[in-house]
Design an enzyme around this catalytic site. Sequence first.
Site, PDB file in Angstrom:
ATOM      1  N   GLN A 114       2.835 -12.378   7.747  1.00  0.00           N
ATOM      2  CA  GLN A 114       2.780 -11.218   8.645  1.00  0.00           C
ATOM      3  C   GLN A 114       1.410 -11.089   9.308  1.00  0.00           C
ATOM      4  O   GLN A 114       1.306 -10.909  10.513  1.00  0.00           O
ATOM      5  CB  GLN A 114       3.118  -9.931   7.866  1.00  0.00           C
ATOM      6  CG  GLN A 114       3.373  -8.741   8.773  1.00  0.00           C
ATOM      7  CD  GLN A 114       3.238  -7.395   8.081  1.00  0.00           C
ATOM      8  OE1 GLN A 114       2.784  -7.311   6.937  1.00  0.00           O
ATOM      9  NE2 GLN A 114       3.615  -6.344   8.769  1.00  0.00           N
ATOM     10  N   ASP A 138       0.407 -26.918   0.684  1.00  0.00           N
ATOM     11  CA  ASP A 138       0.393 -25.796  -0.253  1.00  0.00           C
ATOM     12  C   ASP A 138      -1.040 -25.270  -0.394  1.00  0.00           C
ATOM     13  O   ASP A 138      -1.930 -26.001  -0.858  1.00  0.00           O
ATOM     14  CB  ASP A 138       0.923 -26.332  -1.590  1.00  0.00           C
ATOM     15  CG  ASP A 138       0.986 -25.270  -2.664  1.00  0.00           C
ATOM     16  OD1 ASP A 138       0.535 -24.128  -2.397  1.00  0.00           O
ATOM     17  OD2 ASP A 138       1.484 -25.572  -3.753  1.00  0.00           O
ATOM     18  N   TYR A 169       1.855  -7.406  -8.415  1.00  0.00           N
ATOM     19  CA  TYR A 169       1.101  -7.532  -7.160  1.00  0.00           C
ATOM     20  C   TYR A 169      -0.222  -6.751  -7.265  1.00  0.00           C
ATOM     21  O   TYR A 169      -1.295  -7.279  -6.965  1.00  0.00           O
ATOM     22  CB  TYR A 169       1.977  -6.981  -6.034  1.00  0.00           C
ATOM     23  CG  TYR A 169       1.356  -6.979  -4.655  1.00  0.00           C
ATOM     24  CD1 TYR A 169       0.987  -8.159  -4.023  1.00  0.00           C
ATOM     25  CD2 TYR A 169       1.191  -5.774  -3.954  1.00  0.00           C
ATOM     26  CE1 TYR A 169       0.462  -8.147  -2.736  1.00  0.00           C
ATOM     27  CE2 TYR A 169       0.677  -5.757  -2.673  1.00  0.00           C
ATOM     28  CZ  TYR A 169       0.305  -6.948  -2.072  1.00  0.00           C
ATOM     29  OH  TYR A 169      -0.215  -6.919  -0.797  1.00  0.00           O
ATOM     30  N   GLY A 176      -1.829 -19.289   4.783  1.00  0.00           N
ATOM     31  CA  GLY A 176      -0.765 -18.285   4.948  1.00  0.00           C
ATOM     32  C   GLY A 176      -0.591 -17.934   6.418  1.00  0.00           C
ATOM     33  O   GLY A 176      -0.283 -16.793   6.772  1.00  0.00           O
ATOM     34  N   LYS A 222      -4.197  -7.907  -7.342  1.00  0.00           N
ATOM     35  CA  LYS A 222      -5.178  -7.384  -6.379  1.00  0.00           C
ATOM     36  C   LYS A 222      -6.415  -6.846  -7.102  1.00  0.00           C
ATOM     37  O   LYS A 222      -7.547  -7.094  -6.685  1.00  0.00           O
ATOM     38  CB  LYS A 222      -4.546  -6.309  -5.484  1.00  0.00           C
ATOM     39  CG  LYS A 222      -3.492  -6.849  -4.522  1.00  0.00           C
ATOM     40  CD  LYS A 222      -4.023  -7.978  -3.655  1.00  0.00           C
ATOM     41  CE  LYS A 222      -3.009  -8.587  -2.727  1.00  0.00           C
ATOM     42  NZ  LYS A 222      -3.473  -9.812  -2.063  1.00  0.00           N
TER      43      LYS A 222
HETATM   44  C1  AKB Z   1       3.465  -4.429   0.486  1.00  0.00           C
HETATM   45  O1  AKB Z   1       4.210  -3.487   0.781  1.00  0.00           O
HETATM   46  O2  AKB Z   1       3.615  -5.128  -0.517  1.00  0.00           O
HETATM   47  C2  AKB Z   1       2.280  -4.694   1.374  1.00  0.00           C
HETATM   48  C3  AKB Z   1       1.049  -3.974   0.913  1.00  0.00           C
HETATM   49  C4  AKB Z   1       0.879  -2.535   1.196  1.00  0.00           C
HETATM   50  O3  AKB Z   1       0.209  -4.562   0.309  1.00  0.00           O
HETATM   51  N1  AKB Z   1       2.587  -4.352   2.728  1.00  0.00           N
END
Ligand code: AKB
Length: 313
Positions: A11, A48, A139, A7, A143
Amino acid sequence: MKILVTGAAGQIGSELVPALREKYGKENVIALYHKNVPEDSGIHEIGDAGDKKLLESLISKYDIATVYHLVGILSAKGEQDPDLAYNVNMGSLKNILDIAKDKKQTGKELRVFWPSSIAALPPLYNTPQRTVLEPSTMYGVTKVAGELLVNYYFKKYGIDIRSLRYPGLISWKTPPGGGTTDYAIAIFYGALKEKKYTSFLKAGTYLPMMYMDDGVRATIELMEADPSKISIRTSYNLTAVSFEPGEIAAEIKKRIPEFEISYKPDFRQQIADSWPKSIDDSAARKDWNWKHNYGLNEMVSDMLKHLEPMLKS
Ligand code: AKB
């Protein structure tokens, strides 16, 4: 000691790769790009990061001892394509962990860094390190699952994997994309280009944030810490400041008096509302001496200083 960063164009990767090269030497840091390779890319590979065979071959080709496994889909993009977020965020992590496990069986250690996020945590002020983890975004689900997986591989197989729950990271080298905290980057583009910005989060939406310089330093400091100092093997809470859109707008207005903010919340508001307002990161501060350097004032000054000439050129 060779390092692989997956990656690398993202960012964090865009800033971590140069910082690692500065510290450990250009010849020791290999960047894995998916498609877009920046001009000053140094030693790199294209492919990838979800491809286990590719990762295995790179780790053996360069005799890699440390992997910063940064590849991932962020929160807002993840809500638009939950399957993609699940596959990228979970699949590639499991691959890296299995490679580290196989390597260990041959007597070789692979130290791994993996990024978690405030998205794992509940919507509290001063959110503790240990708390109920029931995220409502895909997301966040990846995590929490990832944190449990890395803890499992540490306990069961002794893999030295370390992790941070990143807050919103504010940076100027890459344009914002795919995150919920991105408004706090996009606001600078609006201020410099048009003297105005329409925030997709409403006034009063507090979120934990950090300047990228601090984020990169925290990452390297955690990875350099003596293993005996690492008491958290899921992921460390990490923060610098907490602010809401009106507060960052007011700081920008001090430097660009014509600047105006307006508000038009969209689907990202619901994501932000499910996240912590602020974080207690005392475990990181105690275990490996974490200290942030940038508050809101310093962050805004530095962002404008770097972004202004970049947007003019
Ligand atoms: C997002 O906004 O998805 C990320 C994070 C806080 O994990 N910057």
